[in-house]
Scaffold this motif. Structure first.
Motif, PDB file in Angstrom:
ATOM      1  N   THR A 103       6.137  -3.770  10.209  1.00 33.32           N
ATOM      2  CA  THR A 103       4.841  -3.411  10.772  1.00 33.32           C
ATOM      3  C   THR A 103       4.363  -4.563  11.635  1.00 33.32           C
ATOM      4  OG1 THR A 103       4.341  -2.061   8.832  1.00 33.32           O
ATOM      5  CG2 THR A 103       2.479  -2.686  10.242  1.00 33.32           C
ATOM      6  N   LEU A 104       4.205  -4.301  12.932  1.00 35.39           N
ATOM      7  CA  LEU A 104       3.776  -5.318  13.882  1.00 35.39           C
ATOM      8  C   LEU A 104       2.261  -5.367  14.032  1.00 35.39           C
ATOM      9  CD1 LEU A 104       6.426  -4.638  16.682  1.00 35.39           C
ATOM     10  CD2 LEU A 104       6.549  -6.317  14.815  1.00 35.39           C
ATOM     11  N   LYS A 105       1.628  -4.194  13.856  1.00 38.28           N
ATOM     12  CA  LYS A 105       0.182  -4.096  14.050  1.00 38.28           C
ATOM     13  C   LYS A 105      -0.339  -2.895  13.272  1.00 38.28           C
ATOM     14  CE  LYS A 105      -3.059  -3.043  17.768  1.00 38.28           C
ATOM     15  NZ  LYS A 105      -3.153  -2.612  19.162  1.00 38.28           N
ATOM     16  N   SER A 106      -1.514  -3.036  12.687  1.00 35.30           N
ATOM     17  CA  SER A 106      -2.185  -1.934  11.980  1.00 35.30           C
ATOM     18  C   SER A 106      -3.639  -1.884  12.406  1.00 35.30           C
ATOM     19  CB  SER A 106      -2.138  -2.134  10.466  1.00 35.30           C
ATOM     20  OG  SER A 106      -0.879  -1.829   9.962  1.00 35.30           O
ATOM     21  N   GLU A 107      -4.137  -0.678  12.570  1.00 37.29           N
ATOM     22  CA  GLU A 107      -5.540  -0.476  12.918  1.00 37.29           C
ATOM     23  C   GLU A 107      -6.061   0.707  12.111  1.00 37.29           C
ATOM     24  OE1 GLU A 107      -8.224   0.932  16.766  1.00 37.29           O
ATOM     25  OE2 GLU A 107      -6.096   0.535  17.026  1.00 37.29           O
ATOM     26  N   TYR A 108      -7.209   0.505  11.458  1.00 33.30           N
ATOM     27  CA  TYR A 108      -7.811   1.605  10.712  1.00 33.30           C
ATOM     28  C   TYR A 108      -8.644   2.465  11.652  1.00 33.30           C
ATOM     29  CZ  TYR A 108      -6.155  -0.203   6.327  1.00 33.30           C
ATOM     30  OH  TYR A 108      -5.331  -0.602   5.302  1.00 33.30           O
TER      31      TYR A 108
ATOM     32  N   ASP B 202      -0.249   2.483  12.870  1.00 40.70           N
ATOM     33  CA  ASP B 202       0.649   1.324  12.881  1.00 40.70           C
ATOM     34  C   ASP B 202       1.513   1.304  14.134  1.00 40.70           C
ATOM     35  OD1 ASP B 202      -0.272   0.649  10.368  1.00 40.70           O
ATOM     36  OD2 ASP B 202       1.548   1.274   9.311  1.00 40.70           O
ATOM     37  N   THR B 203       1.897   0.106  14.526  1.00 40.37           N
ATOM     38  CA  THR B 203       2.963  -0.113  15.501  1.00 40.37           C
ATOM     39  C   THR B 203       4.088  -0.769  14.719  1.00 40.37           C
ATOM     40  OG1 THR B 203       1.423  -0.372  17.334  1.00 40.37           O
ATOM     41  CG2 THR B 203       3.639  -1.299  17.628  1.00 40.37           C
ATOM     42  N   CYS B 204       5.266  -0.165  14.758  1.00 42.97           N
ATOM     43  CA  CYS B 204       6.375  -0.623  13.929  1.00 42.97           C
ATOM     44  C   CYS B 204       7.611  -0.916  14.774  1.00 42.97           C
ATOM     45  CB  CYS B 204       6.744   0.449  12.905  1.00 42.97           C
ATOM     46  SG  CYS B 204       5.370   0.920  11.837  1.00 42.97           S
ATOM     47  N   GLU B 205       8.471  -1.777  14.211  1.00 46.76           N
ATOM     48  CA  GLU B 205       9.758  -2.068  14.830  1.00 46.76           C
ATOM     49  C   GLU B 205      10.860  -1.658  13.861  1.00 46.76           C
ATOM     50  OE1 GLU B 205      12.357  -5.779  16.692  1.00 46.76           O
ATOM     51  OE2 GLU B 205      10.394  -6.167  15.792  1.00 46.76           O
TER      52      GLU B 205
ATOM     53  N   ARG C  95      13.922  -0.839  18.235  1.00 50.68           N
ATOM     54  CA  ARG C  95      13.054   0.152  18.873  1.00 50.68           C
ATOM     55  C   ARG C  95      11.649   0.083  18.298  1.00 50.68           C
ATOM     56  NH1 ARG C  95      16.120   5.771  18.906  1.00 50.68           N
ATOM     57  NH2 ARG C  95      14.133   6.402  19.811  1.00 50.68           N
ATOM     58  N   ILE C  96      10.660   0.256  19.140  1.00 54.75           N
ATOM     59  CA  ILE C  96       9.258   0.239  18.734  1.00 54.75           C
ATOM     60  C   ILE C  96       8.787   1.675  18.516  1.00 54.75           C
ATOM     61  CG2 ILE C  96       6.904  -0.422  19.416  1.00 54.75           C
ATOM     62  CD1 ILE C  96       8.792  -2.810  18.859  1.00 54.75           C
ATOM     63  N   VAL C  97       8.116   1.895  17.403  1.00 56.08           N
ATOM     64  CA  VAL C  97       7.543   3.204  17.076  1.00 56.08           C
ATOM     65  C   VAL C  97       6.027   3.033  17.070  1.00 56.08           C
ATOM     66  CG1 VAL C  97       7.409   5.032  15.362  1.00 56.08           C
ATOM     67  CG2 VAL C  97       9.547   3.751  15.633  1.00 56.08           C
ATOM     68  N   THR C  98       5.375   3.717  18.017  1.00 55.07           N
ATOM     69  CA  THR C  98       3.915   3.645  18.090  1.00 55.07           C
ATOM     70  C   THR C  98       3.366   4.882  18.795  1.00 55.07           C
ATOM     71  OG1 THR C  98       2.039   2.210  18.642  1.00 55.07           O
ATOM     72  CG2 THR C  98       3.794   2.345  20.282  1.00 55.07           C
ATOM     73  N   PRO C  99       2.304   5.459  18.370  1.00 48.17           N
ATOM     74  CA  PRO C  99       1.625   5.141  17.123  1.00 48.17           C
ATOM     75  C   PRO C  99       2.329   5.835  15.961  1.00 48.17           C
ATOM     76  CG  PRO C  99       0.453   6.916  18.214  1.00 48.17           C
ATOM     77  CD  PRO C  99       1.602   6.515  19.119  1.00 48.17           C
ATOM     78  N   TYR C 100       2.221   5.250  14.777  1.00 46.64           N
ATOM     79  CA  TYR C 100       2.694   5.888  13.548  1.00 46.64           C
ATOM     80  C   TYR C 100       1.503   5.940  12.600  1.00 46.64           C
ATOM     81  CZ  TYR C 100       5.843   7.644  10.067  1.00 46.64           C
ATOM     82  OH  TYR C 100       6.475   8.474   9.165  1.00 46.64           O
ATOM     83  N   TYR C 101       1.132   7.150  12.188  1.00 47.48           N
ATOM     84  CA  TYR C 101      -0.065   7.340  11.379  1.00 47.48           C
ATOM     85  C   TYR C 101       0.292   7.366   9.896  1.00 47.48           C
ATOM     86  CZ  TYR C 101      -2.061   8.480  15.865  1.00 47.48           C
ATOM     87  OH  TYR C 101      -2.458   8.416  17.178  1.00 47.48           O
TER      88      TYR C 101
END
Length: 187
Positions: A8-13, A25-28, A33-39
């Protein structure tokens, strides 16, 4: 086996409430590969039990569920509170509040997830036996629960007829019936 876990690179509520939180979340992935957004939906930990009275009757709850707009049978359970010392204490509290019964024995059956791709919580499952009615229900303001008693064979028929639709409750019932059948055969 190769590592499949994401970082998890970044999380926002996006939304926070007592029983439901949505996180973006923004995930690697391991391949970069980057997966964004992931809820991710955050829920409290849950507990549930197949509960049997002293004479071996199954305690089921019948209640309306607004998400589906339908009324069905379920087994008792609910959220673990901060005041609960353990998962067993949580299910004992929920059983007393929702059914009015106390139980002489609790057996842990394991845990399950409703949807591990998006939900972050677990449901801990129990078999509660030796139930004795000791008081009236003490329901939350939004609860309207009817209590019904069934035999094990009637419970199995409800399952066969798809009359218990809450998937995690069906899972808990499966594990409880397996435990009960093992006891009956001496295993």
């Amino acid at each position: 086996m190769r590592n499949l876990e994401w970082k998890t690179l970044k999380s926002e509520y996006l939304f926070k409430d007592l029983w439901f939180t949505v996180r973006q979340d923004t995930c690697e992935r391991p391949d970069g590969r980057i997966v964004t957004p992931y809820y991710v939906y955050e829920f409290p930990t849950w507990v549930t039990a197949l509960a049997l009275t002293e004479d071996g009757k199954v305690i089921l709850e019948r209640q309306y569920r607004h998400g589906l707009g339908e009324t069905h049978y379920e087994i008792p359970g609910g959220c673990v509170d901060d005041t609960d010392a353990s998962f067993q204490d949580a299910i004992a509290r929920e059983l007393l509040e929702e059914t009015g019964y106390t139980f002489s024995k609790y057996e842990y059956l394991g845990k399950t997830s409703s949807n591990p791709s998006t939900n972050n919580n677990w449901m801990h499952m129990y078999l509660a036996t030796g139930g004795k009615l000791v008081k009236e229900q003490a329901l939350d303001d939004n609860e309207d629960i009817e209590i019904h008693l069934f035999t094990i064979d009637e419970l199995k028929q409800l399952l066969d007829n798809n009359e218990i639709i809450q998937s995690m409750h069906v899972t808990a019932i499966y594990y409880a019936l397996k435990k009960l059948e093992g006891k009956a055969s001496g295993k």
